[in-house]
Write a protein that holds these residues in place. Sequence first.
Motif, PDB file in Angstrom:
ATOM      1  N   THR B 288       0.844  -1.203   0.000  1.00  0.00           N
ATOM      2  CA  THR B 288       0.000   0.000   0.000  1.00  0.00           C
ATOM      3  C   THR B 288       0.883   1.260   0.000  1.00  0.00           C
ATOM      4  OG1 THR B 288      -1.717  -1.172   1.203  1.00  0.00           O
ATOM      5  CG2 THR B 288      -1.794   1.248   1.271  1.00  0.00           C
ATOM      6  N   ILE B 289       0.561   2.177  -0.910  1.00  0.00           N
ATOM      7  CA  ILE B 289       1.227   3.496  -0.873  1.00  0.00           C
ATOM      8  C   ILE B 289       0.121   4.546  -0.846  1.00  0.00           C
ATOM      9  CG2 ILE B 289       2.733   5.137  -2.052  1.00  0.00           C
ATOM     10  CD1 ILE B 289       4.206   2.832  -3.321  1.00  0.00           C
ATOM     11  N   TYR B 290       0.078   5.279   0.249  1.00  0.00           N
ATOM     12  CA  TYR B 290      -0.972   6.291   0.375  1.00  0.00           C
ATOM     13  C   TYR B 290      -0.690   7.482  -0.530  1.00  0.00           C
ATOM     14  CZ  TYR B 290      -2.653   3.753   4.458  1.00  0.00           C
ATOM     15  OH  TYR B 290      -3.169   2.790   5.266  1.00  0.00           O
ATOM     16  N   ASN B 291      -1.745   8.110  -0.946  1.00  0.00           N
ATOM     17  CA  ASN B 291      -1.581   9.347  -1.696  1.00  0.00           C
ATOM     18  C   ASN B 291      -1.122  10.458  -0.760  1.00  0.00           C
ATOM     19  OD1 ASN B 291      -2.277   8.437  -4.225  1.00  0.00           O
ATOM     20  ND2 ASN B 291      -4.457   8.842  -3.938  1.00  0.00           N
ATOM     21  N   GLY B 292      -0.456  11.437  -1.318  1.00  0.00           N
ATOM     22  CA  GLY B 292       0.000  12.544  -0.493  1.00  0.00           C
ATOM     23  C   GLY B 292      -0.554  13.865  -0.994  1.00  0.00           C
ATOM     24  N   ILE B 293      -0.547  14.859  -0.114  1.00  0.00           N
ATOM     25  CA  ILE B 293      -1.053  16.184  -0.514  1.00  0.00           C
ATOM     26  C   ILE B 293       0.003  17.244  -0.222  1.00  0.00           C
ATOM     27  CG2 ILE B 293      -3.518  15.700  -0.276  1.00  0.00           C
ATOM     28  CD1 ILE B 293      -3.180  17.161   2.522  1.00  0.00           C
ATOM     29  N   ASP B 294      -0.202  18.423  -0.802  1.00  0.00           N
ATOM     30  CA  ASP B 294       0.732  19.522  -0.604  1.00  0.00           C
ATOM     31  C   ASP B 294       0.333  20.260   0.677  1.00  0.00           C
ATOM     32  OD1 ASP B 294       2.259  21.788  -0.669  1.00  0.00           O
ATOM     33  OD2 ASP B 294       2.045  22.090  -2.838  1.00  0.00           O
ATOM     34  N   THR B 295       1.112  20.047   1.711  1.00  0.00           N
ATOM     35  CA  THR B 295       0.729  20.623   3.009  1.00  0.00           C
ATOM     36  C   THR B 295       1.054  22.118   3.103  1.00  0.00           C
ATOM     37  OG1 THR B 295       2.818  19.719   3.834  1.00  0.00           O
ATOM     38  CG2 THR B 295       0.793  18.513   4.385  1.00  0.00           C
ATOM     39  N   ASN B 296       1.704  22.637   2.076  1.00  0.00           N
ATOM     40  CA  ASN B 296       1.891  24.097   2.050  1.00  0.00           C
ATOM     41  C   ASN B 296       0.632  24.790   1.542  1.00  0.00           C
ATOM     42  OD1 ASN B 296       4.552  24.141   2.977  1.00  0.00           O
ATOM     43  ND2 ASN B 296       5.256  23.497   0.941  1.00  0.00           N
ATOM     44  N   ILE B 297      -0.136  24.062   0.764  1.00  0.00           N
ATOM     45  CA  ILE B 297      -1.416  24.609   0.294  1.00  0.00           C
ATOM     46  C   ILE B 297      -2.503  24.314   1.322  1.00  0.00           C
ATOM     47  CG2 ILE B 297      -3.211  24.392  -1.480  1.00  0.00           C
ATOM     48  CD1 ILE B 297      -0.963  23.847  -3.494  1.00  0.00           C
ATOM     49  N   PHE B 298      -2.529  23.079   1.744  1.00  0.00           N
ATOM     50  CA  PHE B 298      -3.557  22.690   2.712  1.00  0.00           C
ATOM     51  C   PHE B 298      -3.024  22.891   4.128  1.00  0.00           C
ATOM     52  CE2 PHE B 298      -4.717  20.535  -1.193  1.00  0.00           C
ATOM     53  CZ  PHE B 298      -6.046  20.913  -1.293  1.00  0.00           C
ATOM     54  N   LYS B 299      -3.316  24.067   4.651  1.00  0.00           N
ATOM     55  CA  LYS B 299      -2.897  24.425   6.016  1.00  0.00           C
ATOM     56  C   LYS B 299      -3.938  25.382   6.593  1.00  0.00           C
ATOM     57  CE  LYS B 299      -0.029  28.181   4.371  1.00  0.00           C
ATOM     58  NZ  LYS B 299       1.291  28.703   4.147  1.00  0.00           N
ATOM     59  N   ARG B 300      -3.817  25.600   7.869  1.00  0.00           N
ATOM     60  CA  ARG B 300      -4.802  26.475   8.509  1.00  0.00           C
ATOM     61  C   ARG B 300      -4.533  27.941   8.134  1.00  0.00           C
ATOM     62  NH1 ARG B 300      -7.700  25.490  13.321  1.00  0.00           N
ATOM     63  NH2 ARG B 300      -8.807  27.382  13.923  1.00  0.00           N
ATOM     64  N   PHE B 301      -5.548  28.668   7.778  1.00  0.00           N
ATOM     65  CA  PHE B 301      -5.438  30.133   7.605  1.00  0.00           C
ATOM     66  C   PHE B 301      -6.812  30.750   7.847  1.00  0.00           C
ATOM     67  CE2 PHE B 301      -5.878  28.265   3.329  1.00  0.00           C
ATOM     68  CZ  PHE B 301      -6.980  28.933   2.816  1.00  0.00           C
ATOM     69  N   ASP B 302      -6.783  32.056   8.130  1.00  0.00           N
ATOM     70  CA  ASP B 302      -8.053  32.722   8.454  1.00  0.00           C
ATOM     71  C   ASP B 302      -8.807  33.069   7.181  1.00  0.00           C
ATOM     72  OD1 ASP B 302      -7.680  32.600  11.152  1.00  0.00           O
ATOM     73  OD2 ASP B 302      -6.503  34.469  11.190  1.00  0.00           O
ATOM     74  N   VAL B 303     -10.075  32.834   7.233  1.00  0.00           N
ATOM     75  CA  VAL B 303     -10.932  33.151   6.089  1.00  0.00           C
ATOM     76  C   VAL B 303     -11.962  34.173   6.546  1.00  0.00           C
ATOM     77  CG1 VAL B 303     -12.623  32.213   4.460  1.00  0.00           C
ATOM     78  CG2 VAL B 303     -10.647  30.846   5.120  1.00  0.00           C
ATOM     79  N   LEU B 304     -12.127  35.195   5.736  1.00  0.00           N
ATOM     80  CA  LEU B 304     -13.120  36.216   6.073  1.00  0.00           C
ATOM     81  C   LEU B 304     -14.515  35.662   5.795  1.00  0.00           C
ATOM     82  CD1 LEU B 304     -12.991  39.179   7.068  1.00  0.00           C
ATOM     83  CD2 LEU B 304     -13.323  39.863   4.674  1.00  0.00           C
TER      84      LEU B 304
END
Lengths: 525, 496
Positions: B288-304
Amino acid sequence: MSEERNEDLSDLYNAITEERGKPLDFWEVSALLEIYGIRDIDAQNDYGFENVFAMAKYMMRYKNMKTYPVKALVNFEELLPFWIRVLKNYIRGLAFAMPMFVQIFFTLSIGYAIWSGIEMDQVKATVIAVGTFLALIVTGASAQAIGRKGLFYLKQGEVILASNITTVLLNVGYVFVVVVGVILILFNIFFEVFPTYYFFVMIAFYFLLSFLFLNISIYYMFEEYNNILYFFLIGIVLVYIAHSIFKVRLPEAQFIALIFLDVVIAILAYRRIRNLKKKDVKSEGEGLPRASILFYSLIPFYLYGLFYFVFLVTDRMVAWSTYVEAKPYFIWFNVPYELGLDWALIALVFLMGLTEISIHEFMYRINDMVVKYKYEQYKDFNNEIYYFFKKFNIVYLILSVIIILLTYYAIYFVYTYTDYEFTKNFFDSYTPFVYWVAAISYAFMVNGLMNVLFIFSFSRQNFSLKAISIAMIVNLVLGVMLSRMFGLEYAVFGLLVGSIVFWVYSFAYSVKMFKKLEFYYYSSF
Amino acid sequence: MSRIKIVWTGEGTYPYVTGGVSTWADILMHELKNIDFVLIPIQMHPYVKLKFDIPPNVVDIINVPLWGTEEPIEYIRKIEFSKIYEAKIKTQVDKNIDVLTPIMILVLDHIFRRKNDFDALGDALYEFYEYFHVYDYYETFRSEALWNVYKNYILKHYKDVEDDIPSVFDMVEGLRYLFRFFISLLPTLPEAQIYHSSAAAFCGLSCVIAKKKYGSKFLLTEHGVYIREQYLAASRNQMPFRTKEFLMGLITLVSKLNFHFADIVSPVCNYNSRWERKWGVNEKKIHTIYNGIDTNIFKRFDVLKEEDRPTVVMVARIDPLKDIETFIKTAQLVAKEIPDVLFKLYGPIVDEKYYHHCQELTKELNIEKNFIFAGLTNSPQTAYNEGDVVMLTSISEAFPFVVIEAMACEKVVISSDVGGTKEVLEDYGFVIKPKAYTQFAQKVIYVLNNPDIAKEMGNDARESILNGFTIEDMVENYGRLYKDLYNEFKEEKGYQ
């Protein structure tokens, strides 16, 4: 073993198979259970099975307890009742050939149409006819190719490609027309076949009609036959205004109408093609085949279009080139012969209506029967369609006799019971003789065209091409022989025998196809 | 060390269609710069544009459209027209159908599950591949000789069948399917050390042939469960029973052939290997090889936000498989406890009928003030960050990106326990029985009422993603696997 349980899971089975086809095996039921949200743990805890697969195996016992929906090839809800359908398709078929009828009708009723005029002198009539025939032959090939390839993409919803390929083929058609036109001009400069003015008339009709036929081929591709009819009617009105009201002579009045039509239809046709791209959001417009493959796949259609129109005009060319006294040019318009053929063309228009019925009814029946007959009854399936083919041919035979007789007696009635001047020449000379032979020829030809349509629809275009090629050669050779031996009117026997050959060849191939329909149906890709 | 050459094959994905598999492939091609890739994408038709920037290490693309062509090999083989024409003439003169007949019969035996000899079938398909490098495919498949071979087989096969007797249509459709799908065997395969198929599907046939022809190593990645998806598609399309029998027989044959010849089968989550094991894949082959994501894009930030309301977000297309109804019913229950709660659904409408049904349900449950159909979003990371909680109510998934992306954004994810969700979410969020909206609602209320716990869980969720589900992890895993296969290839060649 969980399979030995007696639990009733029929409600669950009904729920997971709702609006689905009959499951093939437990794998399918497993997949259906999984997308119903049932996991292995649920199969264990809620239903007492080892896993979803074991549960699915158990549930296979319900597979015959219900009927399942199956997608049909023929949508019966959308299908019109038989007679309405037949009538609608006949009108559609008539509309297809209506421009030809309009041309003849107005020539006979008001004395002229877009490219004809009863009162024109024989030189003009000759050069106009030659220009017209050349236009038909040169554009016939492109029109077939546009229809074939444009529809290929349109039917797949690939409108951008349909738009691109149609533009390419239309432009190729234009170039072809111009190249042939230039060759004709050079030919006349060197050999002075026609005097300058008459050559001008010929070449003007050649160009103007070529552009007209090319542009309307776009409307044929979209199957908008009504629009084509309207264009022709507008053309007639324009000629009428110019000639009868403003007293512009023929053919100059016709040039005005044709230039107007060419410009307007070209703009509309190009816009129609371009707008295809605008309304679509799904197709991406990539992947046109390379030029070599494109033209290889289109060659049979180009040649078929070319040969078909050559076949249509051969007998006239043969008749008009036959030696008669005081014939000033190699080709010399012959009024009695032309009248006979125009008369027969009226019958042809009404016969053409039947082609639309035939292809529609055949395809409907084939798609209906192919799912009704069991695989081992494939010969019965073939026979049923073949039987319908025979039946249709008998009906066609009867209808063609009726149409030929009615067309004859309609003119005869006007001639006998009215003082209408344009019919007075119909019963002179060999005009009725040409009518009878040509009308019978057209009956064979239209029946052959129906066969050719089947052959095309099963993607066996080379056989259609062979049929028309042989017919064209027979028409030419026999016409030349008979006209030179017995008189020009006997050129019409070239048309008759050519049509019969066309019919026999296409009929024989159609019979072969229907007798092995299951194979041809399979291989129609 | 010379550069590794890998032939990557896919079906309906990279580089012409966007989606999860394509994104995965695009990352591999871009990140593994030391490897030369040749792409063999199988396409429905050739009318599509490239959807990705192709990196320079992709040295060739051999397109394989199955429909939408008048001449099947026109896009597949970059050869002069004269050669295509020559093969056509040769085939018209003599098809040498006797060579093809035993191959066809063996294929049909496997389609109808009368034989199970995949080594022999692999050899037969290799012969098929070679045969159609001499003879013209289109001419052969349109020949009466081949039709008769097929028809006689069908007549014999169904002789004693009493239920669901096939129609002439079923019979005809079978060979048509073979004609279309075996176009995937037409590309002239380049020599490479590794062939990598992105599904146990027709795109894997090239890998089987390359293994036979060059001894290439065969890596098979399964993102979903191809055969299961095909069963569902056939079922949904209400295909006639015997047509389905043929098609699924063919697909099963192809899937099994993939599993049989693959050196390594790498599902994207352990859950997917369930079906693979059931189909008899050797346990040792599965990595099994899990898929990976770009954690620089998917991170916490404030949304108005337009309104400061407790918000529950779901990013999912509007499709019955996503079970939007459960999301709506959860909203109703939560709204009773937290009246100003807002449930936002981001996703395109793929099923109009179902969308209207969902709209009606929001009206019926009187939660229109608490529910928004927000449409497709181009920025899922913003959507996740709008939410205090992220939900996923799907009833069927493989390994949903939505879950790991939302976790990387430090969100508490409450998801149905489907596919491989549990493998990543357990201990860092909540997995709920599918359709159990009461339980979903309880967890949502709990998280919304306990922001401190939610924050802590969110931090842990991101941490877990950083430790195994990043692009770097995925690329490293594939890089390692490629290197191992390359070494094996060299070793095997060395022994020869």
